[in-house]
Design a protein around this motif. Structure first.
Motif, mmCIF file in Angstrom:
data_model
loop_
_atom_site.group_PDB
_atom_site.id
_atom_site.type_symbol
_atom_site.label_atom_id
_atom_site.label_comp_id
_atom_site.label_asym_id
_atom_site.label_seq_id
_atom_site.Cartn_x
_atom_site.Cartn_y
_atom_site.Cartn_z
ATOM 1 N N ASN B 30 1.042 -1.344 0.144
ATOM 2 C CA ASN B 30 -0.062 -0.111 -0.135
ATOM 3 C C ASN B 30 1.020 1.391 -0.027
ATOM 4 N N ALA B 31 2.165 1.134 -0.420
ATOM 5 C CA ALA B 31 3.163 2.066 -0.380
ATOM 6 C C ALA B 31 2.495 3.254 -1.403
ATOM 7 N N THR B 32 2.745 4.651 -0.922
ATOM 8 C CA THR B 32 2.188 5.751 -1.917
ATOM 9 C C THR B 32 3.303 5.862 -2.976
ATOM 10 N N SER B 33 2.831 6.416 -3.985
ATOM 11 C CA SER B 33 3.920 6.639 -5.140
ATOM 12 C C SER B 33 4.567 8.049 -5.062
ATOM 13 N N ALA B 34 5.894 7.895 -5.175
ATOM 14 C CA ALA B 34 6.425 8.983 -4.843
ATOM 15 C C ALA B 34 6.735 9.969 -6.277
ATOM 16 N N SER B 35 6.788 11.348 -6.181
ATOM 17 C CA SER B 35 6.829 12.122 -7.360
ATOM 18 C C SER B 35 7.903 12.832 -7.207
ATOM 19 N N VAL B 36 8.890 12.499 -8.138
ATOM 20 C CA VAL B 36 10.187 13.246 -7.956
ATOM 21 C C VAL B 36 10.141 14.127 -9.156
ATOM 22 N N ASP B 37 10.470 15.372 -8.681
ATOM 23 C CA ASP B 37 10.725 16.338 -9.736
ATOM 24 C C ASP B 37 12.068 16.619 -10.023
ATOM 25 N N PRO B 38 12.415 16.451 -11.394
ATOM 26 C CA PRO B 38 13.695 16.488 -11.643
ATOM 27 C C PRO B 38 14.523 17.962 -11.633
ATOM 28 N N ASN B 39 13.375 18.858 -11.599
ATOM 29 C CA ASN B 39 13.985 20.240 -11.675
ATOM 30 C C ASN B 39 14.273 20.711 -10.281
ATOM 31 N N VAL B 40 13.992 20.166 -9.162
ATOM 32 C CA VAL B 40 14.248 20.481 -7.617
ATOM 33 C C VAL B 40 15.787 20.664 -7.313
ATOM 34 N N ASP B 41 15.953 21.665 -6.984
ATOM 35 C CA ASP B 41 17.515 21.942 -6.436
ATOM 36 C C ASP B 41 17.714 21.092 -5.037
ATOM 37 N N ILE B 42 18.307 19.953 -5.135
ATOM 38 C CA ILE B 42 18.389 19.208 -3.951
ATOM 39 C C ILE B 42 19.261 19.650 -2.944
ATOM 40 N N THR B 43 20.018 20.645 -3.452
ATOM 41 C CA THR B 43 21.084 21.199 -2.215
ATOM 42 C C THR B 43 20.258 22.032 -1.285
ATOM 43 N N THR B 44 19.123 22.390 -1.463
ATOM 44 C CA THR B 44 18.216 23.123 -0.577
ATOM 45 C C THR B 44 17.484 22.163 0.338
#
Lengths: 253, 367
Positions: B30-44
């Motif tokens: 029943n795991a939820t699905s992850a929406s990974v936005d490739p445009n996010v600046d992960i260093t923040t």
């Protein structure tokens, strides 16, 4: 706790309805009754052993000059500031089969096989006595300290031996202190789960271990609450008993 | 008790309970699905990671910061149970990534507490052994990325005993010469494992008769033990207090590192295959950084560095092949092949039946 103990355990801790009293009937299972009796026995033995060591110590200190009294009281309190885990681990080093005591006894040829001291109920009692001894010495010392010196002197003058003056004057007058000391040692001993785990090797299970394990390992909060409730009830009974006896003693004195 | 009172009405706990009741025994994803936005600046983004104490290289945060620019804070847990309590007690535990054993990842997935990975953000999953995708707690590696795997066996002092142990019987019904010098693991499923295997049962059994028989054996074994010990048994081996212990393979290595007379054997009746995995919590607001972190760990050179450091096998093919062969000479378990490991039975989440094992452990240790 009463409310918690009648609920049903959630899958990962937490509680659900329906309400039922299954936990109480489960707690009276012979295994758990045995654990509760065993805990009372161990805590009782700890309190008695502390009294046997603590009373003479307190008596000795109270007979010294003011300066030495302060020095010795500080010396008793000072190790208490060390983390109690460190002090418990010290017993691991002392008592284990390859430890200092066994090695020493073997080297002087007294024994050829190590005496099993660690991971027994005895080790748990010794460890807790060491842990809670100041809680016994201090109230007895305070009680003995308050006794008018003239009373013991009067007893001597009237022909009492040292033993008799101790028995008829000092001990009765110090009784409230002794009772407080017994309660102070018995109460934390009964709920202790760290010492049974470390010095008892997880084989000596006390009621405190049951409460901790039900909450943290089994995640059965209602069953843990049932034992916590039992523990609290035992303590409430004991403390009211102590205050009752204490009052009687004071009236008689 | 006020704190406990607060949790009582936690919708998540009730919901998790309801979900599991409906699943009843088996677990569904029943795991939820992850929406990974490739445009996010992960260093923040900042990550809070919960891992076992001593189960990662100490300079991991500095390395992660240098490689992917994410600040991580690692909190330690001592047991699966402890971190499960933390993760399920409230809707947002504040943890982004948790390290838990496979069967617990399965339980978290069935409770909807973790996400199905966005696999496009973790290309390094391809470095894992293909067999990993068949592990029953998470077929297809959808919500748990394996970090380390191994088995359970007997860790013993070859110089202090006069026989070579090869059976769980050597632990459960010890010869007189080792009585009082053996230890067993106290964690419920592994407390039961030796008895289950010796009696020829599955370690995931929920059959009441089989559990009762295992309990009988374990109660009989208890007086012959030095202690139940999950964490310090290898120091007892080093000092000679204990000579034969039930042990996870990697823990045994900490003993071998101090005394080469310490040896590890997988008993002939068979054992388990456990895997410790990384999962991303549904409540995490830093899912992009979380995926990047997992991808970084699965990088062959990084995962090999981890293996060298913690002396556990990693299920990463490229990383394992790059390890110095000398490591497998000093620590034989490091040389186990996936095929050898896969002979072990995969530890599964038993849903509501897990209680059978917690009750077993309570009753054995209290007896």
């Amino acid at each position: 706790m009463l409310f918690m103990s009648v609920l049903t355990a959630g899958r990962f801790g937490g509680v659900n309805t329906p309400i039922n009293f299954d936990n109480f009937s489960r707690a009276t299972d012979s295994i758990f009754v045995q654990v509760i009796l065993n805990s009372l026995l161990i805590a009782g033995a700890t309190a008695i052993l502390s009294l046997l060591i603590g009373f003479p110590t307190a008596l000795f200190i109270s007979r010294l000059s003011r300066k030495w009294q302060i020095i010795l009281i500080v010396a008793i309190i000072l190790p208490y500031w060390t983390n109690f885990l460190v002090r418990t681990y010290a017993w691991l080093v002392l008592l284990n089969n390859e430890g200092i005591i066994n090695k020493f006894l073997r080297n002087i040829g007294l024994i050829d096989k190590p005496i099993e001291m660690l991971y027994t109920s005895g080790a748990v009692i010794v460890g807790m006595t060491y842990l809670y001894l100041p809680l016994m010495i201090l109230p007895i010392y305070a009680a003995l300290e308050k006794i008018d010196k003239n009373l013991t002197e009067a007893a001597y003058d009237l022909g009492s031996s040292a033993w008799k003056s101790l028995r008829t004057v000092s001990i009765p007058l110090a009784m409230p202190g002794i009772l407080i000391g017994l309660i102070f040692v018995f109460v934390p001993s009964l709920g202790n789960f760290v010492v049974p785990e470390l010095l008892g090797g997880g084989k000596t299970v006390m009621i405190g271990n049951l409460v901790r394990d039900q909450f943290l390992k089994a995640r059965d909060w209602p069953f843990g609450a049932t034992f916590a409730l039992i523990l609290t009830l035992i303590l409430v009974i004991l403390i009211s008993l102590q205050s009752y006896v204490s009052k009687r003693v004071n009236i008689n004195a | 008790m006020t704190k406990v009172g607060k949790y009582k009405f936690s919708a998540a706990v009730v919901a998790a309970g309801a979900l599991l009741l409906s699943a009843c025994g088996g677990s569904s994803n029943n795991a939820t699905s992850a929406s990974v936005d490739p445009n996010v600046d992960i260093t923040t983004q900042k990550l809070v990671i919960s891992n076992w104490a001593g189960y990662y290289p100490e300079d991991l945060p500095a390395k992660v910061k240098a490689a992917i620019g994410v600040d991580i804070t690692i909190t330690n847990h001592a047991t699966n149970e402890e971190v499960m309590g933390k993760l399920t007690a409230s809707d947002d535990s504040g943890v982004d990534i948790a390290f838990v054993s496979g069967q617990y990842a399965q339980a978290l997935a069935s409770a909807g507490k973790i996400v199905n990975f966005d696999k496009s953000a973790i290309p390094n999953l391809a470095n894992l052994y293909p067999e990993v995708a068949d592990l029953a707690y998470d077929k297809g590696t959808n919500y748990s990325a394996p970090y380390a795997w191994g088995t359970t066996g007997i860790c013993y002092r070859s110089d202090l005993i006069d026989f070579t142990p090869d059976s769980w019987n050597d632990l459960l019904n010890p010869k007189d010469s080792v009585k009082g010098k053996t230890t067993m693991l106290a964690t419920e499923r592994w407390l039961a494992l030796p008895a289950m295997k010796l009696l020829g049962y599955s370690m995931n059994t929920t059959n009441a008769d089989e559990i009762a028989k295992a309990k009988e054996q374990l109660v009989k074994t208890k007086p012959t033990l030095l202690a139940y010990d999950d964490t310090a048994f290898y120091t007892k081996l080093v000092s000679g207090e204990a000579v034969l212990t039930e042990a996870w393979d990697g823990w045994c290595n900490y003993g071998i590192a101090e005394n080469p007379n310490i040896k590890f054997v997988i008993p002939k009746e068979g054992s388990d295959l456990w895997a410790d995995t990384m999962v991303v919590l549904s409540s995490s607001k830093n899912k992009e950084a979380a995926h990047a972190f997992i991808n970084y760990i699965l990088q062959p050179d990084v995962h090999a560095w981890v293996a060298n450091n913690i002396l556990y096998k990693v299920p990463n093919k490229a990383a394992t092949e790059s390890l110095d062969p000398a490591l497998a000479t000093s620590y034989p378990n490091m040389g186990l092949t996936p095929a050898e490991l896969l002979k072990g039975e995969v530890v599964l989440d038993l849903g509501t039946d897990s209680k059978l094992y917690t009750d077993l452990a309570t009753e054995v240790t209290s007896s």
